[in-house]
Design a protein around this motif. Structure first.
Motif, PDB file in Angstrom:
ATOM      1  N   GLY A 263       0.641  -1.084   0.001  1.00 56.98           N
ATOM      2  CA  GLY A 263      -0.086  -0.119  -0.001  1.00 56.98           C
ATOM      3  C   GLY A 263       0.786   1.055   0.207  1.00 56.98           C
ATOM      4  N   ILE A 264       1.933   1.421   0.931  1.00 54.66           N
ATOM      5  CA  ILE A 264       2.912   2.527   0.758  1.00 54.66           C
ATOM      6  C   ILE A 264       3.525   2.522  -0.452  1.00 54.66           C
ATOM      7  N   GLY A 265       3.967   1.493  -1.103  1.00 55.21           N
ATOM      8  CA  GLY A 265       4.673   1.637  -2.271  1.00 55.21           C
ATOM      9  C   GLY A 265       3.747   2.029  -3.429  1.00 55.21           C
ATOM     10  N   GLY A 266       2.352   1.661  -3.409  1.00 54.60           N
ATOM     11  CA  GLY A 266       1.469   2.168  -4.497  1.00 54.60           C
ATOM     12  C   GLY A 266       1.356   3.677  -4.177  1.00 54.60           C
ATOM     13  N   ILE A 267       1.213   4.320  -3.149  1.00 49.15           N
ATOM     14  CA  ILE A 267       0.932   5.616  -2.595  1.00 49.15           C
ATOM     15  C   ILE A 267       2.290   6.466  -3.352  1.00 49.15           C
ATOM     16  N   ALA A 268       3.193   5.831  -3.070  1.00 44.03           N
ATOM     17  CA  ALA A 268       4.494   6.764  -3.274  1.00 44.03           C
ATOM     18  C   ALA A 268       4.425   6.701  -4.839  1.00 44.03           C
ATOM     19  N   LEU A 269       4.120   5.555  -5.577  1.00 41.38           N
ATOM     20  CA  LEU A 269       4.314   5.430  -7.108  1.00 41.38           C
ATOM     21  C   LEU A 269       3.270   6.634  -7.585  1.00 41.38           C
ATOM     22  N   ASP A 270       2.021   6.765  -6.967  1.00 41.42           N
ATOM     23  CA  ASP A 270       1.065   7.497  -7.440  1.00 41.42           C
ATOM     24  C   ASP A 270       1.584   8.953  -7.435  1.00 41.42           C
ATOM     25  N   GLU A 271       2.320   9.530  -6.258  1.00 45.68           N
ATOM     26  CA  GLU A 271       2.806  10.653  -5.927  1.00 45.68           C
ATOM     27  C   GLU A 271       4.128  10.870  -6.758  1.00 45.68           C
ATOM     28  N   ARG A 272       4.382   9.791  -7.413  1.00 46.66           N
ATOM     29  CA  ARG A 272       5.905  10.052  -7.874  1.00 46.66           C
ATOM     30  C   ARG A 272       6.996  10.431  -6.874  1.00 46.66           C
ATOM     31  N   ILE A 273       6.960   9.696  -5.691  1.00 44.71           N
ATOM     32  CA  ILE A 273       8.024   9.949  -4.793  1.00 44.71           C
ATOM     33  C   ILE A 273       8.766   8.912  -4.451  1.00 44.71           C
ATOM     34  N   LEU A 274       9.959   9.081  -4.559  1.00 47.69           N
ATOM     35  CA  LEU A 274      11.067   7.963  -4.460  1.00 47.69           C
ATOM     36  C   LEU A 274      11.144   7.707  -3.074  1.00 47.69           C
ATOM     37  N   LEU A 275      11.378   6.296  -2.967  1.00 46.31           N
ATOM     38  CA  LEU A 275      11.411   5.512  -1.703  1.00 46.31           C
ATOM     39  C   LEU A 275      12.763   4.922  -1.901  1.00 46.31           C
ATOM     40  N   THR A 276      13.781   5.271  -0.771  1.00 46.68           N
ATOM     41  CA  THR A 276      15.169   4.538  -0.512  1.00 46.68           C
ATOM     42  C   THR A 276      15.292   3.497   0.491  1.00 46.68           C
TER      43      THR A 276
END
Length: 302
Positions: A263-276
């Protein structure tokens, strides 16, 4: 019907309340760790199950009956309470042979049980010369002699060397997960228990303080915490909160509950936010145990 049922069990020794209204069950095919500080009431509970202690109230049942009501107890329950209850002059073979004769079990079970616990090579040696680890294995062979489907083990790793402890791990997993037995094991070696049990029951001062699966106990009470690192925490945090997550900022890390990794990964993808970084935090059994029991040592209890 559960293989082991403890219902509102209470027992006092004079002014000391050793067990106070404890209730839990152990199902077939599982290993349950019964944990508590020294003197918390663990051994009194196990002795009540085996008819060695008469409870003041409540019940302790195996397959729905009291131990004294079992027709062939050695074929229903295998127990290890201490590894010193052997005649020192008897050999390991003769110790088990006497049990087989008394319980009307086939003599072949002696050799089979000794083989299972790794004592076949010393079957003809007297117990007097056994190390503590060997005595512990003989006690386990005694529990196995009737090929039961319920096991009650009090500190079964006592006296075992690292290789013996590793063997014990596999032994208990085999009993529960391959043969479908119910295994109730009491131990103070929390790091070892954590590697083998499915469920945990924790008591302190004779009272139940927590029970559940191991996963539930070490995952912050059943609410997983996901560590998330991103160059844009100020942008990700409100996005996660809009989807119902609870977010705590610790430096450049967001600790997120209420959403899983996907769920967190999907939200970050939608918002175009990089996760490290994105990992699930996990507590350990010792930490949970200390938090639940605190400084409660239960001195004077059994």
């Amino acid at each position: 019907m559960s293989a082991i049922e403890i219902r509102d069990l209470s027992k006092s020794f004079g002014p000391v309340r050793a067990v106070d209204g404890v209730s839990f069950t152990v199902e077939s095919g599982t290993i349950t760790g019964y944990l508590g500080p020294n003197g918390a009431g663990k051994t009194t509970t196990l002795r009540s199950l085996l008819g060695l202690v008469t409870a003041d109230s409540g019940s302790a049942l195996v397959n729905g009956r009291r131990y004294v009501e079992l027709d062939r107890p050695l074929s229903e329950v295998g127990a290890v309470l201490e590894a010193t209850n052997f005649h020192p002059g008897r050999t390991a073979y003769n110790h088990l042979r006497v049990l087989c004769t008394a319980a009307k079990l086939p003599r072949a079970r002696v050799g089979e049980a000794l083989e299972q616990v790794g004592l076949a090579d010393v079957a003809g040696k007297r117990v007097l010369g056994f190390s503590m680890g060997m005595r512990q294995r003989l006690a386990l062979a005694t529990a196995l002699i009737g090929d039961p489907k319920v096991y009650i083990l009090d500190e079964p790793a006592n006296g075992l060397d690292p290789a013996g402890i590793q063997w014990l791990r596999g032994f208990m997993r085999h009993l529960a997960h391959e043969r479908g037995a119910a295994v109730l094991v009491s131990s103070h070696v929390l790091a070892e228990v954590e590697q083998i049990v499915d469920n945990v029951v924790i008591i302190a001062k004779g009272r139940l303080v927590r029970q559940g699966t191991l996963a539930e106990l070490v995952s912050n009470g059943g609410a997983p915490v996901i560590r998330v690192r991103t160059p844009k925490p100020e942008a990700l945090r409100p996005a996660l909160e809009r989807h119902g997550a609870q977010v705590e900022a610790v430096g450049d890390v967001l600790r997120v509950t209420g959403l899983d990794v996907e769920g967190i990964g999907g939200i970050a993808l939608d918002e175009r936010i990089l996760l490290t970084e994105m990992t699930q935090e996990r507590g350990d059994l010792q930490q949970v145990f200390l938090e639940l029991t605190g400084e409660q040592t239960g001195e004077g209890r059994a």
